[in-house]
Design a protein around this motif. Sequence first.
Motif, mmCIF file in Angstrom:
data_model
loop_
_atom_site.group_PDB
_atom_site.id
_atom_site.type_symbol
_atom_site.label_atom_id
_atom_site.label_comp_id
_atom_site.label_asym_id
_atom_site.label_seq_id
_atom_site.Cartn_x
_atom_site.Cartn_y
_atom_site.Cartn_z
ATOM 1 N N MET A 1 0.853 -1.194 0.000
ATOM 2 C CA MET A 1 0.000 0.000 0.000
ATOM 3 C C MET A 1 0.887 1.241 0.000
ATOM 4 S SD MET A 1 -3.125 0.963 2.579
ATOM 5 C CE MET A 1 -2.069 1.188 3.994
ATOM 6 N N SER A 2 0.515 2.238 -0.771
ATOM 7 C CA SER A 2 1.322 3.447 -0.874
ATOM 8 C C SER A 2 1.221 4.284 0.398
ATOM 9 C CB SER A 2 0.859 4.276 -2.080
ATOM 10 O OG SER A 2 -0.501 4.663 -1.919
ATOM 11 N N VAL A 3 2.276 5.001 0.675
ATOM 12 C CA VAL A 3 2.353 5.855 1.863
ATOM 13 C C VAL A 3 1.929 7.260 1.487
ATOM 14 C CG1 VAL A 3 3.894 6.780 3.622
ATOM 15 C CG2 VAL A 3 4.210 4.449 2.796
ATOM 16 N N SER A 4 1.109 7.884 2.326
ATOM 17 C CA SER A 4 0.606 9.222 2.037
ATOM 18 C C SER A 4 1.431 10.274 2.764
ATOM 19 C CB SER A 4 -0.862 9.344 2.452
ATOM 20 O OG SER A 4 -0.980 9.296 3.859
ATOM 21 N N ILE A 5 1.287 11.506 2.327
ATOM 22 C CA ILE A 5 1.949 12.635 2.976
ATOM 23 C C ILE A 5 1.433 12.795 4.396
ATOM 24 C CG2 ILE A 5 2.065 15.162 2.963
ATOM 25 C CD1 ILE A 5 2.436 15.049 -0.022
ATOM 26 N N ASP A 6 0.136 12.516 4.596
ATOM 27 C CA ASP A 6 -0.450 12.639 5.939
ATOM 28 C C ASP A 6 0.227 11.687 6.927
ATOM 29 O OD1 ASP A 6 -2.224 14.562 5.095
ATOM 30 O OD2 ASP A 6 -3.829 13.134 4.646
ATOM 31 N N GLU A 7 0.565 10.464 6.471
ATOM 32 C CA GLU A 7 1.225 9.503 7.349
ATOM 33 C C GLU A 7 2.617 9.994 7.735
ATOM 34 O OE1 GLU A 7 0.368 5.120 6.311
ATOM 35 O OE2 GLU A 7 -0.045 6.212 4.460
ATOM 36 N N ILE A 8 3.312 10.582 6.774
ATOM 37 C CA ILE A 8 4.643 11.120 7.074
ATOM 38 C C ILE A 8 4.531 12.278 8.053
ATOM 39 C CG2 ILE A 8 6.687 12.218 6.092
ATOM 40 C CD1 ILE A 8 6.024 10.791 3.443
ATOM 41 N N ALA A 9 3.528 13.125 7.849
ATOM 42 C CA ALA A 9 3.326 14.275 8.715
ATOM 43 C C ALA A 9 3.036 13.842 10.151
ATOM 44 C CB ALA A 9 2.179 15.133 8.178
ATOM 45 N N GLU A 10 2.209 12.808 10.288
ATOM 46 C CA GLU A 10 1.875 12.314 11.629
ATOM 47 C C GLU A 10 3.110 11.765 12.328
ATOM 48 O OE1 GLU A 10 -1.150 9.069 13.775
ATOM 49 O OE2 GLU A 10 -1.206 9.393 11.594
ATOM 50 N N ARG A 11 3.936 11.013 11.598
ATOM 51 C CA ARG A 11 5.145 10.446 12.185
ATOM 52 C C ARG A 11 6.139 11.555 12.574
ATOM 53 N NH1 ARG A 11 8.540 5.802 11.386
ATOM 54 N NH2 ARG A 11 6.657 4.597 10.901
ATOM 55 N N ALA A 12 6.224 12.588 11.745
ATOM 56 C CA ALA A 12 7.195 13.658 11.992
ATOM 57 C C ALA A 12 6.683 14.721 12.950
ATOM 58 C CB ALA A 12 7.590 14.308 10.665
ATOM 59 N N GLY A 13 5.375 14.722 13.203
ATOM 60 C CA GLY A 13 4.813 15.715 14.097
ATOM 61 C C GLY A 13 4.730 17.102 13.506
ATOM 62 N N VAL A 14 4.485 17.158 12.198
ATOM 63 C CA VAL A 14 4.358 18.447 11.513
ATOM 64 C C VAL A 14 3.094 18.415 10.651
ATOM 65 C CG1 VAL A 14 6.852 18.845 11.477
ATOM 66 C CG2 VAL A 14 5.757 17.656 9.568
ATOM 67 N N SER A 15 2.798 19.505 9.993
ATOM 68 C CA SER A 15 1.620 19.569 9.134
ATOM 69 C C SER A 15 1.886 18.912 7.788
ATOM 70 C CB SER A 15 1.197 21.014 8.917
ATOM 71 O OG SER A 15 2.181 21.700 8.154
ATOM 72 N N SER A 16 0.802 18.518 7.126
ATOM 73 C CA SER A 16 0.936 17.912 5.801
ATOM 74 C C SER A 16 1.523 18.891 4.803
ATOM 75 C CB SER A 16 -0.430 17.417 5.317
ATOM 76 O OG SER A 16 -0.925 16.407 6.168
ATOM 77 N N SER A 17 1.184 20.159 4.953
ATOM 78 C CA SER A 17 1.703 21.168 4.016
ATOM 79 C C SER A 17 3.213 21.311 4.172
ATOM 80 C CB SER A 17 1.010 22.516 4.251
ATOM 81 O OG SER A 17 1.240 22.978 5.575
ATOM 82 N N THR A 18 3.707 21.164 5.407
ATOM 83 C CA THR A 18 5.153 21.236 5.623
ATOM 84 C C THR A 18 5.860 20.061 4.944
ATOM 85 O OG1 THR A 18 4.903 22.380 7.739
ATOM 86 C CG2 THR A 18 6.978 21.219 7.368
ATOM 87 N N VAL A 19 5.282 18.858 5.076
ATOM 88 C CA VAL A 19 5.852 17.684 4.425
ATOM 89 C C VAL A 19 5.881 17.865 2.908
ATOM 90 C CG1 VAL A 19 5.557 15.215 3.983
ATOM 91 C CG2 VAL A 19 5.195 16.131 6.282
ATOM 92 N N ALA A 20 4.749 18.328 2.367
ATOM 93 C CA ALA A 20 4.660 18.512 0.919
ATOM 94 C C ALA A 20 5.706 19.496 0.438
ATOM 95 C CB ALA A 20 3.265 18.994 0.543
#
Length: 333
Positions: free
Chosen positions: A1-20
């Motif tokens: 299953m593909s990983v989403s930006i939201d999952e990365i954001a949750e793990r990193a403790g930042v917003s999705s826009s920051t990850v993007a």
Amino acid sequence: MSVSIDEIAERAGVSSSTVARVLRGDVKGAHRKSAKRAQEILRISEELGYRPNWRARAFSRGKTHTIGLLYSDPMWIFEDPMNEIAISFTQSLQELNYDLRLIPVTPSSDWKGLVYGNGVDGLAFLQHVPESTEEVIRDGRLPVMLLNDQFEGAPSIGTDDASGGYLATRHLIGLGHKRIVFYIADTIREHVSVTQRRSGYERAMREAGLADQIAFWRSDIDEAIGRLLAPEPPTAIVAYCHVEALLITHAAWSHGLAIPTDLSLVAFNDMAITKYMTPPLTVVGFETAEMGRLGAQQLIARINDPEAPLENLVLRQRLVIRSTTAPPSSKNR
């Protein structure tokens, strides 16, 4: 299953826009805290196996209007006739408001940063797909176009090399030749065209009832000229490309063999140099400019419409008869 930006954001403790923003390389300022956070986001995205979805990205962001040409050896691009294809590809991209960026695939280059970091809108490969980039094609991370090569699952524009080998051999058989050799220098790299050109040669020989005369030489020029000077040598050669033709022509002249009186010669690649050889070389060729033009058009169409069907185009080879082929002399029949 593909990983989403939201999952990365949750793990990193930042917003999705920051990850993007980090994933597309938009890291503002040089503050140590910001740089450390960006490094952590990249580490997490790599750990989770994040891969950007270029189909969604095509609709959600502006384009760079840049195409990346990936290569591991510059000779795959700049040697004839590849340079003619590259020139046409570049000019056609410019007409479509795109630029070409040469991206070397080496251990020291950051080619992955450009591919995964939104540095280009699409990828092209000319003559060769570096092994380390095969995953990019398989995963469909960006739209791709292969020029004069093949790779499963990727759209390509190639040539009908099997028919080219067949045309060249049938021409020699029609002149009365029976002892015909297919010759390739031992320095030539493996490529799909080697197999296809040889298969066309062998098919023509079998159809003419000359299966027992089929001969494939892969050697340096010294070994080849030794065979040509032996008793009952071949009366004609189908050369893999112009490189072998140049080697054979010079070696034949050095050893007193006349072309085409003693030896007829056909090669692949219709380039300017083949017209001005002495004598002018009979060749099998294709429209290099057409390959570059169609490749650019197909790739940009794929970028503009991610759901467009994949196509594999094959360009027709043509025989250009010049002065290196003639009927075998009476002493060689």
